[in-house]
Design a protein around this motif. Sequence first.
Motif, PDB file in Angstrom:
ATOM      1  N   LYS A   1       0.905  -1.230  -0.085  1.00 33.11           N
ATOM      2  CA  LYS A   1       0.145  -0.293   0.337  1.00 33.11           C
ATOM      3  C   LYS A   1       1.063   1.233   0.088  1.00 33.11           C
ATOM      4  O   LYS A   1       1.218   1.951   0.736  1.00 33.11           O
ATOM      5  CB  LYS A   1      -1.467  -0.079   1.164  1.00 33.11           C
TER       6      LYS A   1
ATOM      7  N   ASN B   1      -3.084  -6.690  -5.384  1.00 32.95           N
ATOM      8  CA  ASN B   1      -3.916  -6.243  -4.487  1.00 32.95           C
ATOM      9  C   ASN B   1      -4.611  -4.599  -5.646  1.00 32.95           C
ATOM     10  O   ASN B   1      -3.189  -4.377  -5.807  1.00 32.95           O
ATOM     11  CB  ASN B   1      -3.697  -5.454  -3.504  1.00 32.95           C
ATOM     12  N   ASP B   2      -5.562  -4.237  -6.075  1.00 32.37           N
ATOM     13  CA  ASP B   2      -5.807  -2.588  -6.664  1.00 32.37           C
ATOM     14  C   ASP B   2      -5.100  -2.620  -7.720  1.00 32.37           C
ATOM     15  O   ASP B   2      -6.119  -1.682  -8.478  1.00 32.37           O
ATOM     16  CB  ASP B   2      -5.059  -1.247  -5.694  1.00 32.37           C
TER      17      ASP B   2
ATOM     18  N   GLY C   1     -10.903  -4.141  -4.140  1.00 33.90           N
ATOM     19  CA  GLY C   1     -12.219  -3.770  -3.627  1.00 33.90           C
ATOM     20  C   GLY C   1     -13.660  -2.973  -3.784  1.00 33.90           C
ATOM     21  O   GLY C   1     -13.454  -2.725  -5.176  1.00 33.90           O
TER      22      GLY C   1
ATOM     23  N   ASP D   1     -12.487   0.225  -5.281  1.00 36.04           N
ATOM     24  CA  ASP D   1     -11.180   0.562  -6.662  1.00 36.04           C
ATOM     25  C   ASP D   1     -11.799   0.356  -7.889  1.00 36.04           C
ATOM     26  O   ASP D   1     -13.198   0.369  -7.475  1.00 36.04           O
ATOM     27  CB  ASP D   1     -10.882  -0.613  -6.001  1.00 36.04           C
TER      28      ASP D   1
HETATM   29 MG   LIG Z   1      -8.214  -2.439  -2.601  1.00 35.28          MG
END
Ligand SMILES: [Mg+2]
Length: 210
Positions: free
Chosen positions: A37, A65-66, A82, A85
């Motif tokens: 992150k 992720n993302d 998410g 996202d």
């Molecule tokens: Mg995310």
Amino acid sequence: MHNQLQYISQGNTVEEQLYNIHKALDNGCEWIQMRFKKNYSDDTFTLAETVKMLCKEYSATFIINDNVYLAKQLDADGVHLGLSDMSVEEARLILGKTKIIGGTANTFEDVLQRTAENCDYIGLGPFQFTTTKQNLSPILGLEGYRSIIGRMKAKNIQIPIYAIGGITLENVESLMKTGIHGIAVSGLITQTENASQLINQLNHKLYVTI
Ligand SMILES: [Mg+2]
Ligand SMILES: Cc1ncc(COP(=O)(O)OP(=O)(O)O)c(N)n1
Ligand SMILES: Cc1nc(C(=O)O)sc1CCOP(=O)(O)O
């Protein structure tokens, strides 16, 4: 069908991330979600490139992720998105039909949305409090999973559900009995001093309780 155990990586630097991911792979994890992150930088690309090579060496699944564009650039196995996202529809257009797209859900209504969006699996949480992620949605607890999975069954919804958030070894059996497909864990594997024993125990509990 997807592996029942997903390791979500941790670490503030490329070195920490690689150490943790290596530890998970070396001790039997077959599915890695790279979660770094930080604002996108050369570091992120270098890390992802290295994790892709490592996962190939260990025949493990590698999702990011993302960052859908990074997954596309590296031909990763997929992404996890998410609710805030990129949309699953847009990600599917970029990545194509064969890549894994996982989506977060925190409620039954989110599960309906994720199912309609054709996610490959859902990360449903949080099970309990965790320091791994900030701004958690309300805790589901076992009762939350029982209720959501009961409502899914009533509507014949069959998408694989992964429980996430603060999961420990002691929680796995009771979580599996709610009808989930598997678990996604980060802190548990990152912090263990005996990864081999822990991952064996997790896999055993996941396998025998299905
Ligand atoms: Mg995310
Ligand atoms: C398997 C799985 N489930 C849920 C999440 C959480 O995704 P998101 O809500 O986008 O939060 P961040 O992880 O991006 O902080 C996940 N990563 N994996
Ligand atoms: C990344 C993430 N998402 C969550 C959610 O509820 O959507 S909980 C979570 C953290 C998972 O890590 P740990 O196993 O260390 O709690």
